[in-house]
Design an enzyme around this catalytic site. Sequence first.
Site, mmCIF file in Angstrom:
data_model
loop_
_atom_site.group_PDB
_atom_site.id
_atom_site.type_symbol
_atom_site.label_atom_id
_atom_site.label_comp_id
_atom_site.label_asym_id
_atom_site.label_seq_id
_atom_site.Cartn_x
_atom_site.Cartn_y
_atom_site.Cartn_z
ATOM 1 C CG ASP A 72 -7.864 -1.897 3.544
ATOM 2 O OD1 ASP A 72 -8.971 -1.483 3.916
ATOM 3 O OD2 ASP A 72 -7.581 -3.103 3.447
ATOM 4 N N GLY A 73 -5.661 1.939 1.994
ATOM 5 C CA GLY A 73 -4.596 2.933 1.969
ATOM 6 C C GLY A 73 -5.048 4.275 2.518
ATOM 7 C CG ASN A 146 -1.292 -2.601 7.645
ATOM 8 O OD1 ASN A 146 -2.175 -2.842 8.459
ATOM 9 N ND2 ASN A 146 -1.546 -2.426 6.368
ATOM 10 C CB ALA A 211 12.046 -14.877 0.100
#
Length: 290
Positions: A72-73, A146, A211
């Site tokens: 994918d990179g 992305n 987070a």
Amino acid sequence: MRTTHPPTAPRIEVVGLLYNPYRPAARALAEAVQARLQARGIHTWVGSSYEITDIRTCTAAPCSLLITLGGDGTILRAARAALPDAPPILAINFGRLGFLAEVSPDDVDAALDRVLAGAFWVEERPLLDVAVYDDGNLVEQAVAVNEVVLARGDGPRALRIDVWVDEAHLTRYTADGVVVATPTGSTAYVLAAGGPIVAPSADVLVVQPIAAHLTHVRSLVLPGSARVALSTVTHHHETVAVIDGQISLSWTPTHRLVATQSTHALRFVRLGAPNYYYATLESRLNRRDE
């Protein structure tokens, strides 16, 4: 954005092949594919996906088709560098996850036969334009396939990040970072941060904190027309801004990041049925646990 099914596939006249240089088998297959295409009178370029000059040489013709051989990179690098022409990408998977790729190395010959016969359709996915401003002046800009991530650096303390949507202040996160993602990116960092999976051709953006502490705005799916802006309030903490996990943008406490849907699109050659994404989603996600 939409998925298109052209009544007649475009004629393949120039093909660029971009391979992951750290996978010798990918380069060997790229050269084998090049020989096969040239034997059929198709002009080809071959280059490394890690060399920007190779990518631009491959796409300077411009290409009718871009074939990537890697993970994918490799697709992410090729897709960004091929703009603005954005030829459709046939992705051959040499990676571990292969979430974006459709073709395995063993199936290359059959896939090429179908593509050259015009037996394929083109899937379009939204991209993200990212700009960094300092006091209203443009400092840097890039395109994300992305996501763009604004996050803490090496320090252990959380950041305070202000988020605006269409110039309205949405919230102030106390978090390790904030992700603004395309639908394609929803199965990357957004998913890892607990966000939603979005159909790849959906006309939306995703805002996802990392987070976050004591917040009610956990994930937000916005229309593709939305303008998302981020800035940091915690001036004495190291902050990084990163595109697709590959490109670092400049950042200081006075900077402001703006993300909008790009006028360009990511385009994939697809050989399967239009519902392929839903039929293969679970199996692709299961690869992450292997």
